[in-house]
Design an enzyme around this catalytic site. Structure first.
Site, PDB file in Angstrom:
ATOM      1  NE  ARG A  43    -100.575-103.993  17.417  1.00  0.00           N
ATOM      2  CZ  ARG A  43     -99.902-103.160  16.631  1.00  0.00           C
ATOM      3  NH1 ARG A  43     -99.139-103.627  15.659  1.00  0.00           N
ATOM      4  NH2 ARG A  43     -99.979-101.855  16.831  1.00  0.00           N
ATOM      5  CB  SER A 112    -104.723-101.083  25.923  1.00  0.00           C
ATOM      6  OG  SER A 112    -104.333-102.112  25.051  1.00  0.00           O
ATOM      7  CE  LYS A 142    -100.013 -99.864  20.049  1.00  0.00           C
ATOM      8  NZ  LYS A 142    -101.251 -99.956  20.845  1.00  0.00           N
TER       9      LYS A 142
END
Length: 222
Positions: A43, A112, A142
């Site tokens: 990521r 997701s 997040k």
């Protein structure tokens, strides 16, 4: 795209932290793999394509050495370019059917699905190999993510019959209820890579999966 290593999608799913020097990142990921990590997700939201490609290739080589798989977060083109084992896409990161077609049958496609079971149903129909629900706990990565209830994992196992990944604020101490509810993968960033001993922390997660499997077998015999 090479065929994915033929292991079940179950275990610790290490999501790489951002902002680390390459050598530090590789050392941390190697430590996680030594502890039993089965999937690594690269990521990196930066805009340096050459650096991202070089890092992805280095991570892929590392994963190959441990029989683990590397997925790329939100970047199908990069996954294809480096021959990664697959890609994980969020809601705004491309169409799943197109990604499935581009990847071919041998690679992994993750999606997701946040707190939305119907999104998961659609994702599976589009060819997703696993679906991710979260945040299951408040997450610094997040902080605005909607909470995902444990019932999503139970429904996924019984109705969709594909592996379900839990993400968001997961720690070793919080993991057991997720496994009991039906989570097959635990995606972890902070609790893994900020641990004093990354290998030991990964091994602690692996032990939880092994214990959960033994308990499942015991229940099945009664």
């Amino acid at each position: 795209m090479p065929e994915a290593v033929g292991k079940p999608l179950r275990g610790l799913y290490a999501v790489t932290p951002e902002g680390l020097p390459l050598n530090t990142l590789l050392a941390q990921v190697e430590a996680a793999l030594q502890g039993g990590t089965v999937l690594v997700q690269y990521r990196d939201k930066s805009r340096d394509p050459a650096r991202r490609a070089a890092t992805a290739r280095a991570l892929l080589s590392l994963c190959r050495g441990f029989g683990a798989r590397l997925l790329i977060n939100d970047d199908l083109a990069l996954a294809l370019a480096v021959h990664a084992d697959g890609v994980h896409l969020g809601a705004a990161d491309g169409e799943l059917p197109a990604a499935r077609q581009a990847l071919g049958a041998g690679a992994l496609l993750g999606a997701s699905c946040y707190d939305d079971f119907e999104r998961a149903r659609v994702a599976v129909s589009a060819g997703a190999d696993y679906v991710a629900f979260g945040a299951v706990h408040p997450s610094a990565t997040k902080p605005l993510a909607r909470p995902a209830p444990l019932s999503l994992f139970t429904r996924c196992r019984s109705e969709l019959r594909v592996p379900a990944c839990a993400i968001g604020g997961i720690t070793v101490d919080r993991a057991r209820p997720l496994l009991a509810a039906g989570a097959d993968l635990l995606a972890v960033i902070s609790d893994l890579f900020e641990a004093p001993d990354v290998t030991a922390r990964a091994a602690a997660y692996q032990l939880l999966f092994e214990e959960d499997h033994r308990e499942f077998l015991q229940r099945a015999t009664f």
